[in-house]
Design a protein around this motif. Structure first.
Motif, PDB file in Angstrom:
ATOM      1  N   PRO A 225     -10.427  -1.315  -8.782  1.00  0.00           N
ATOM      2  CA  PRO A 225      -9.454  -2.084  -9.571  1.00  0.00           C
ATOM      3  C   PRO A 225      -8.209  -2.420  -8.746  1.00  0.00           C
ATOM      4  N   GLN A 226      -7.508  -3.463  -9.171  1.00  0.00           N
ATOM      5  CA  GLN A 226      -6.265  -3.871  -8.510  1.00  0.00           C
ATOM      6  C   GLN A 226      -5.329  -2.668  -8.412  1.00  0.00           C
ATOM      7  N   GLY A 227      -4.692  -2.496  -7.291  1.00  0.00           N
ATOM      8  CA  GLY A 227      -3.696  -1.449  -7.143  1.00  0.00           C
ATOM      9  C   GLY A 227      -4.217  -0.198  -6.460  1.00  0.00           C
TER      10      GLY A 227
ATOM     11  N   SER B  48      -5.532   3.829  11.196  1.00  0.00           N
ATOM     12  CA  SER B  48      -5.761   4.176  12.603  1.00  0.00           C
ATOM     13  C   SER B  48      -7.162   4.743  12.816  1.00  0.00           C
ATOM     14  N   GLU B  49      -7.770   5.164  11.733  1.00  0.00           N
ATOM     15  CA  GLU B  49      -9.074   5.811  11.859  1.00  0.00           C
ATOM     16  C   GLU B  49     -10.252   4.919  11.508  1.00  0.00           C
ATOM     17  N   THR B  50      -9.990   3.925  10.695  1.00  0.00           N
ATOM     18  CA  THR B  50     -11.118   3.135  10.199  1.00  0.00           C
ATOM     19  C   THR B  50     -10.660   1.707   9.911  1.00  0.00           C
ATOM     20  N   LYS B  51     -11.608   0.840   9.673  1.00  0.00           N
ATOM     21  CA  LYS B  51     -11.283  -0.512   9.224  1.00  0.00           C
ATOM     22  C   LYS B  51     -11.459  -0.569   7.707  1.00  0.00           C
ATOM     23  N   ILE B  52     -10.690  -1.452   7.101  1.00  0.00           N
ATOM     24  CA  ILE B  52     -10.731  -1.570   5.636  1.00  0.00           C
ATOM     25  C   ILE B  52     -11.062  -3.007   5.244  1.00  0.00           C
ATOM     26  N   ILE B  53     -12.025  -3.117   4.347  1.00  0.00           N
ATOM     27  CA  ILE B  53     -12.292  -4.421   3.717  1.00  0.00           C
ATOM     28  C   ILE B  53     -12.082  -4.214   2.220  1.00  0.00           C
ATOM     29  N   ASP B  54     -11.009  -4.769   1.735  1.00  0.00           N
ATOM     30  CA  ASP B  54     -10.602  -4.546   0.346  1.00  0.00           C
ATOM     31  C   ASP B  54     -11.084  -5.687  -0.533  1.00  0.00           C
ATOM     32  N   LEU B  55     -11.981  -5.369  -1.466  1.00  0.00           N
ATOM     33  CA  LEU B  55     -12.497  -6.410  -2.356  1.00  0.00           C
ATOM     34  C   LEU B  55     -11.564  -6.673  -3.536  1.00  0.00           C
ATOM     35  N   SER B  56     -10.523  -5.895  -3.670  1.00  0.00           N
ATOM     36  CA  SER B  56      -9.545  -6.169  -4.729  1.00  0.00           C
ATOM     37  C   SER B  56      -8.516  -7.179  -4.217  1.00  0.00           C
ATOM     38  N   ALA B  57      -7.542  -7.478  -5.056  1.00  0.00           N
ATOM     39  CA  ALA B  57      -6.573  -8.527  -4.712  1.00  0.00           C
ATOM     40  C   ALA B  57      -5.357  -7.996  -3.957  1.00  0.00           C
ATOM     41  N   ASP B  58      -5.358  -6.695  -3.644  1.00  0.00           N
ATOM     42  CA  ASP B  58      -4.098  -6.082  -3.198  1.00  0.00           C
ATOM     43  C   ASP B  58      -3.448  -6.739  -1.979  1.00  0.00           C
ATOM     44  N   TYR B  59      -4.242  -7.221  -1.061  1.00  0.00           N
ATOM     45  CA  TYR B  59      -3.625  -7.797   0.143  1.00  0.00           C
ATOM     46  C   TYR B  59      -3.917  -9.290   0.313  1.00  0.00           C
ATOM     47  N   ARG B  60      -4.316  -9.914  -0.754  1.00  0.00           N
ATOM     48  CA  ARG B  60      -4.665 -11.339  -0.636  1.00  0.00           C
ATOM     49  C   ARG B  60      -3.444 -12.250  -0.612  1.00  0.00           C
TER      50      ARG B  60
END
Lengths: 346, 346, 346, 346
Positions: free
Chosen positions: B77-79, B91-103
């Protein structure tokens, strides 16, 4: 690379063959046969194939195709394959017939239930009934495979272990089957219109559906006796999926564990048969788009009956997927090649 | 082998990630996060995965997961993602966020439309908007990707070339979008019950849907001007699929061929964008289960408007498929790896 | 008792006429015309009518029928009614034509959009456009009524008060309409098969649909200016229902209350038009089976546009229900007679 | 004017009671009870009732309601009605209970299958099983009617004449039933979400569904012997409709005409039971929205079994319609009052 010809490539089963073979790394389609759409681009008929398939539909000249293809799939109306078959074709190529022409060993039974004359009964004996889980070894050496019907694949595999082990009274078997509408084909008929099927359900072909003798014959082989069953198909407002609910009287007291052990005996190494965990009922959606058969059962001690349930995608395990599984066996490929299709949900 | 963690693995988008990654030869899922189903077998939640996925659902401990995974997909969910993010994780991993948080780059806009406080606005600038066809190079070097929304992916790609080339008046743009019900998620709510959705259609979120500013921002970058649009989503009685019908006034007289050439300029080498042949309208069914966007357009000289149409599978190109496409770019894999999904019809 | 003849009684609109008239206490059907099913029992074509309608289908002899019936409904393909019409028929009976033959006053426009020659243009002037809420008084005195199209009924009534009061810029009007599949009729065509429509959505007739000039003409009368719009119909996987989402630029600043007052001015006494409460979006299911039009709107101050939404059952208010409403007016009956159909949910 | 109270007015069966009673000229609803929506306008819960029902939802205070109403319909979960019942209520009003509380005469059987304690077993004996076609005279004099279940209504009426006349072996009876999803109620549960039900089919409650003993008890009365059956319900992706396919072994050779004569003996004067013409299979769509039961059968001489088929609308004849039919009988009204609902197609 296996050269594949498809006759009837623009029906729903034909379309599914194209979808599956497109992802098969050892096969390539060289002939998209379609009497209805000759000279039309295949992707204009099935727009999902735009930029994937570039070919144009060809006619259904089986003799010509036999020269070019290592294997021919006939996804055609009953009678077509039988009418075209001859020694020359069989000497040049392998045939996997998705119609019913070579499924039933007794030609009189075929002619009675299908209402047409069989044009090449001399090949019936040779034809192998391509239910891979049961006839695997024969399929490997076959040049003519009768690919089983959709209802029959589901109905037979669901009951097979119990028939084989003799724990059910075969002549009490009742198969109540439900099918999505793609089983009715792509012909333009009023009863298959969206508005006629949607929000509706009905039985059809009651006590007279053509898959009846096919189920009876195969389960007869399994049980070693003549089998007469009731088979009732129903039309369901969904595109894909068959659910068979089967009822039979138990010959003796058995426990859940005993019956489970019988299913496991036959299916535990079968990649495409999943016997579900206790009390989980098969759902057609869980196998959609895949070659799986999901099976489970419930013993009813009140009535001394067992209720068996099986679910398949009628266009995959019930048609094109099983046909490719047969092809893999016939050509010595891994049986799952091109068929590791994960069911799509939702 | 890329080690993948999924947080929110039992939602519909999470389930689709599992389906796709199961067939990805360079990735393996090491963490099936699901707050709702902790300790439950994944295949008990999604029975289609029986005998395919043997894992058990884990919690959503992102810090712990970051140590184990090369990439984390947050289908939450958003947030949620914003609230968990920190330097150590990044620093440890890559993130692919399917929510809207960084769009959305402007945090005030995010907070206004989503009605929640953004918990880690310091990462917004760094985040790459993961619409691969537009931001491919940036995605390759990103450690935090904001995976676009379903409606937005379809809406933006459908209009992008014309916005970029300046042939439409951006402030006349109206997007009338229609979505299958999986877009509403797997939450148990009365309006998403079968009987409420089936045989029904409605608009919702009129003039207030959260995907509006996302479309406006991206098309603003493309056109180089501030863009305000009308976006109206509708709920359609089908599982999957988004169809966007978009209207805009043409800035000058253009022919079909000129517009087609513009689309080709941007998309002719794009594997997942199919600009259809003249007069063929996109249909959601033709892309179902695949990562394709099908696009076409029609010029109406009577009104001096152009009507653009785009279709995607909301769970694939609109969510999980695009997320995997982003992963492929981030890890230097072929962009189509695991995504050569042939649309399923019917 | 009004004697009613129906030509085209076995299409979906014809069937709906039969359903409605069966419950109408002042009308009786004396002629079930059906070119396709002559001499077949009507209840064999529509099994829902078993033991309700005992009649047999007759031919489409309009001259003969005119002698027997007080009113004839023609639920027939474009061109049929115009080709049969003559003075004698009109002197003997009243006609309610559910086709487009007399809807458009300019015969050239009709011939251009429909692509056929009009066979009796001399009656166009006399024909009353049977949108009861707008042309009630003219309908009462008519002997030839052009029953409006399904899309047009919904599209016009949704925008009418705002067009009439001049608060929207008519040439910014865009109508994005969505229809259930019964609108496509009962013809056996591949695109209307269950498997082609189910789990699918598409636009069609983009910038070329025949209902466009009909909407333009009527909204032109309302606004007092020539109107050109964009109208895009879509096919939705449901049996019944039309949802029209309409966009227009506001000519001046208006509040919710002001617009609501305008709608109320025209519709507050209209039995079949329900202007919903604030923020409630119309849903097709809420009007299913009934003669209602549900309408609402939303002002978007960001873009200075208003979004209007309307929902009808295409076979009732969009065809048969409105036709009966016209009949009631023409025969001096209460307008709601036989039409107090409560929407069915779910 | 009969004053009607409904407890559970916002469930699907409750909503259907409102729809039907709105068109009933001798009844008026005085109490819309809904624990979930107290003080909310009824038309806000069921928007189809906007401008038709102006009332507000009340609580489920049965004692208070009993003072105001001539009859109370309880469309409530199992156990509710039994827990509220007392002599005072029964002395003041009539009760039609749509739950299972008074359907089964043997309280132990009820408690075993439903897993709850019966709170007022002293009224079971008095309660009349409200299957009007079978218990018409008793219903007329009842003050407490147990309205039959949806599956049971369909299953019993389909087999009743053959059970009564003793031509089938009752202990071979197998009922394979399929239901639309409204039968699952309006509760917000994941398995009833659109995406879980659409394009899916499954059996559930195999060998354990609560309607089993109800069918057994009633068919036991009919046949005069103890009956044990297999009953398997299935969930179908449609809103409304039940189709029961029933199998039984014939005790003796019978012809089509003989069996037809038996059905006619019991049903030829029944307004709501339609025994179809030879070879026409019942379809749920043909009865949708109506109080009809459509029945037919097929004799299979190969297996010596008869296949019976019945179709109803589960919310009408399977719930609200039958409840109103009972009310009509209890108040001396014409049995069809308010129930002359023509099935809606498509």
């Amino acid at each position: 690379m296996i050269k594949v010809g498809i006759i009837g490539a623009t029906g729903y089963a034909g379309g599914e063959l194209v979808r599956i073979l497109t992802g098969h790394k050892d096969a390539e389609i060289v002939w998209y046969g379609s009497r209805s759409y000759i000279d039309k681009k295949y992707a204009d008929v099935y727009q999902n194939m735009f930029q994937i398939v570039d070919a144009t539909c060809l006619d259904d000249n089986m003799e010509e195709l036999a020269k070019q293809a290592d294997v021919i799939f006939t996804a055609t109306p009953q009678g077509f394959c039988a009418s075209m078959m001859n020694d020359k074709i069989l000497s040049e190529t392998k045939i996997i017939d998705l119609s019913a022409d070579y499924r039933i060993k007794d030609v009189a039974t075929y002619e009675k239930w299908y209402g047409i004359e069989h044009k090449s009964p001399q090949y019936i004996e040779e034809a192998v009934y391509g239910l891979c889980e049961i006839n695997r070894e024969d399929v490997k050496n076959a040049r003519l495979v009768a690919n089983p019907g959709c209802y029959t694949t589901c109905s037979i595999l669901t009951a097979y272990p119990l028939a084989k082990e003799g724990i059910i009274d075969m002549n009490t078997l009742i198969v109540d089957a439900k099918s999505g509408t793609s089983g009715a084909g792509r012909g333009a008929k009023v009863p298959n219109l969206f508005c006629e099927v949607n929000e509706n359900m009905k039985a059809y072909g009651v006590a007279s559906h053509r898959h009846t003798p096919e189920i009876e014959e195969q389960l007869g082989y399994a049980s070693g006796e003549k089998v007469l069953i009731n088979f009732t198909p129903h039309l369901v407002p969904m595109n894909r999926g068959i659910l068979a609910t089967e009822y039979a009287t138990l010959k003796k007291d058995v426990t859940y564990e005993e019956v489970k052990a019988i299913y496991d005996k036959y299916y535990k190494d079968e990649k495409f048969v999943r016997v579900l965990e206790k009390d989980v009922c098969p759902e057609t959606k869980w196998v959609e788009g895949s070659n799986y058969v999901d099976i489970n059962f419930k013993i009813d001690s009140r009535t001394n009956r067992i209720i068996m349930m099986g679910a398949i995608d009628n266009l995959v395990k019930g048609a094109a997927g099983q046909a490719v599984q047969n092809m893999n066996l016939m050509f010595g490929l891994p049986e799952t090649e091109g068929l590791e299709l994960v069911p799509m949900f939702p």
